[in-house]
Write an enzyme that holds these catalytic residues in place. Sequence first.
Site, PDB file in Angstrom:
ATOM      1  N   SER A 167       4.919  59.470  86.254  1.00 13.65           N
ATOM      2  CA  SER A 167       5.879  60.296  85.558  1.00 13.65           C
ATOM      3  C   SER A 167       7.401  59.610  85.493  1.00 13.65           C
ATOM      4  O   SER A 167       8.080  60.549  84.609  1.00 13.65           O
ATOM      5  CB  SER A 167       6.257  61.374  86.859  1.00 13.65           C
ATOM      6  OG  SER A 167       4.993  62.013  86.790  1.00 13.65           O
ATOM      7  N   HIS A 175      10.006  67.054  92.331  1.00 13.07           N
ATOM      8  CA  HIS A 175      10.021  65.776  91.471  1.00 13.07           C
ATOM      9  C   HIS A 175      10.797  65.870  90.118  1.00 13.07           C
ATOM     10  O   HIS A 175      10.954  65.223  88.989  1.00 13.07           O
ATOM     11  CB  HIS A 175       8.299  66.336  91.293  1.00 13.07           C
ATOM     12  CG  HIS A 175       7.734  65.340  89.664  1.00 13.07           C
ATOM     13  ND1 HIS A 175       7.402  65.752  88.295  1.00 13.07           N
ATOM     14  CD2 HIS A 175       6.995  64.001  90.572  1.00 13.07           C
ATOM     15  CE1 HIS A 175       7.014  64.777  88.335  1.00 13.07           C
ATOM     16  NE2 HIS A 175       7.195  63.499  89.189  1.00 13.07           N
ATOM     17  N   ASP A 208       8.102  70.799  84.116  1.00 10.27           N
ATOM     18  CA  ASP A 208       7.933  70.434  85.782  1.00 10.27           C
ATOM     19  C   ASP A 208       8.475  71.076  86.788  1.00 10.27           C
ATOM     20  O   ASP A 208       7.983  72.824  87.010  1.00 10.27           O
ATOM     21  CB  ASP A 208       9.021  69.320  85.700  1.00 10.27           C
ATOM     22  CG  ASP A 208       8.244  67.794  86.547  1.00 10.27           C
ATOM     23  OD1 ASP A 208       8.829  67.932  88.207  1.00 10.27           O
ATOM     24  OD2 ASP A 208       8.299  66.609  86.114  1.00 10.27           O
TER      25      ASP A 208
END
Length: 720
Positions: free
Chosen positions: A424, A243, A183
Site C-alpha cells: 500500500s 490508511h 481508499d
Amino acid sequence: MMSTHKFVYLVLSILTLLVAIMWLLSRGAVHAAPQGSYGESTDQIIVKFETMADEVRLLERDQANYLTLLSQAGDANLWYVRPMSGDAHILRLAAPLKTSELAVPIANLAAFAGVAYAEPDLIKQIIGNPHQTPRMLDLIPNDPRYADQWHYAYTPNTSEGLNLPPAWDITTGTPDIVVAVIDTGILSHTDLVGRAVPGYDFINDPFVANDGDGRDPDPSDPGDWYAANECGGFHPPSDSSWHGTHVAGTIGAATNNNLGVAGVNWQAKILPVRVLGKCGGYTSDIVDGMRWAAGLAVAGVPANANPAKVLNVSLGGPGACSATEQNAINAIVAAGSTVVVAAGNGNANAAGFSPASCNNIITVASTNRTGSRAFYSNFGSVVEVSAPGGEVDVFQSDGILSTLDGGATVPLHDNIYAYYQGTSMATPHVAGLASLIKGLLPEYTPAQVSDAIQSTARDFPVGSSCNASLCGAGIADAYQMLLGLDAVILNPAAMVNDGGRGQMATHTVTLYNLTGSTDNFTLSLGAHNWETSLSTENVGPLANGEFMTLTVSVTVPLSVSWYLTDTVNVVATSMTSPGLYTDTATLITRAFAPPEITVIPNALTTAQVVDEVVTRTLTIHNGNGVTGTFSFQPLLSGSSQGGFDPVPWLSVTPVSGTVSSDSSQLVYFVFSAQGLTPGVYHTDVDLYTNDPNRLAITIPVTTTVSATRLYLPVLLKPGS
C-alpha cells in the site's frame, strides 16, 4: 424493530403473492456486519444480464417472480440490493457463504438464461501492516521531516529509494493533474491543506461506512476500527488505520512549506474516494468508486467535476481478477486514466489476488531500504514494477513516513506523522510518478505511462532477493523515468495571463530536453494579432535532462475592448530531429483595463516634539483593471552640498507591493524626531505604479518638530 446489525431473513415461498410481500419487507432490512474480511466469504453477488429486457424484469414489476427464478437457479435465497456501474446489479444472500461454498450457486446463476455472468462480491481490505508501527507525534511542526523519508532519495545499497531530488529539478508536477486515492477516505491534515478536490463516499452499507449513513459527498475518514470478532470469524480488535491519509501524504503532501513531510508530486490535486471502512469494503463499491474517479457515470451519484488521470488503488484480497473489476479497469483505461494497484502483502504469488492480477494496470511490489523484496510483499509475473514499501520490524525508521492521525478509533485531528509498511505504501510512490508524467505529457496513454515507468526502472542491486520474474522490471526511478520520456517539453502546455491595455503581459515557459541526447532547439511564434516577442529564439546546447526558462512578452493594445484575448502558439523544435522532437505551448493573453491608482491623502503633514516617534497611514487604492503595483523610491532629500542624502527622520513600510482591482493597501509612514532639533522638515516621496496615467505620484511629506508639547489648561469644575 429490526436490529441495526443483523438481517431479518425472509424465506421465499412458492406462492407468488407471498413472495412479493416478503420481498417488500426485505427491502427494509438492515445489513449486518460484512463477513468477508475473514474467511474469504461474502453475502453479496454481482450479476450482469445479457439484455435490457432481463434487467427490466429484475427492476420493474416482475421483480419478485424473477428473483424467485434466480433464487431457484442458484439454490439460494436472493434479495435485490442496488444497481452498480457497468450495468451490473447487486443481489444479497440470506447468509454469508465462503467462496468455495459459492462456487456451485455462482455457476448455476451464470448458466441461467439471460445472465451474462455472476460472481461473488468479495470484500477487499487495505494492503498494509499499519498496526505494527507506533504512531509518532511531530514535536517540532515547523521542522521538515524530509530527512526521514529515505524512500525518496537514492544511495546505492543503503537507501534504494525513488531518486526524486534530481527529478524535482526537472518538474515538481502541475496543478491541473488529479490523482484519485481509492481508499478509506482522507482527513484534513495540516500537511494536506489545499491539496484535495471534492471527492465522494461510495460505501453503501451503513455498518461498513461507520459514519451513520450510506453513500454521501463526504469522503472524510471516520475511522475503520472494529471490535474482536465483529467482522465474522475469530479475530482480534483493531484500531483505525487512517490508511487513505497516509497514502495521500506520499502522493501529494504539501512540500516546501516548512512543515512535516514531502510528497512525490508537489502540485497535483488529490481526489479522495472512500470505498473502505469497518471490516473492509465490497468489490461493487470499489468498482463504482474507481469508475467515478475516472469521470465515468455511476447511477445515483453526481458526476465527478475533477476526473483523475491516475488512480491509486492500495487495496485487495484473495482471488483472481473478476469480470466486474476487469470490465471497470478496461473502461477507465479507455477513458485515459492510469490505474496503479498494490500487489498485496501475503508473501504469495500476486496472480491469486485481485485487483492486482487484473490486466491494463501497473501492479506494484514492495522493496525494503536495501532494495530486496519486503518480506511480506506478493510477487510474480503479474507485477510490473517495485517501489519502496518499507520494513518496520527491526527499525521503525525503515518504514515509509507520511501523514496520519493519532486517534485509536475516531480522528483526533492531531496532525501527526508515522512510519507504515506495505505494498500500500509502495503503490503511491508509483502513482506519484505517473502523475509527474501526465503533468508533462498529458497526451500520454496509460500504456505509455506504464512503459515509461517500467522501461526506466533501476536494476535491483546485487544480492537483492528481487529479480525480474518476482518483482517486475526493477525499482521505479523518478529521475531515469523523466530522462527516458523521449520528448522535448514546453511546460506549462497552456497558460492564460492578464495584461492591462497599453501594458505588457509576460508568460514564463520552461523548455525541457528529454530527448535522450544533447540537442539544440529553435523557438518560433505562431500567428498572433498583438505585438509579441520571445526572450530567445535559440536554446542550447542542452544535455538530456537540462532545461531553460524563457519568457514571451505580449503588449496589449490600448484600443482593444476589455476581456478581448489574443492567442499565440510557441513551438519548440529539435535541430537534430525536427520531425521527431517538437512541442507546443498555447499562451492566451486577456486585455484588462489598466489599474487606476490613487493615494489618500495627497500629502502627509504632522507635528511632533523632539525624540517623539509618530505613525501616519497612506492608502493606495486601485479602482479598476488588472492588479496594480507600487514601489517607493529610496527616500532622499537635497543637501547643502547640492547632492542627495537619505531622509533619517522618515521610513515607509511596505516599500513595494500589489493592489488587486477595487481594493486598497495601507502604507505606514513612520516619523522619528529622535536626534532632531526643532524646526520644519520636508521631503517629496515618489511613488511608482503600473497605472499608465500615473506612472509616478509625488507625495509631499512635512513634519514640524517642537522643543516641548504645548498643552491647553484644563479647567476643573466643582465636583468633577
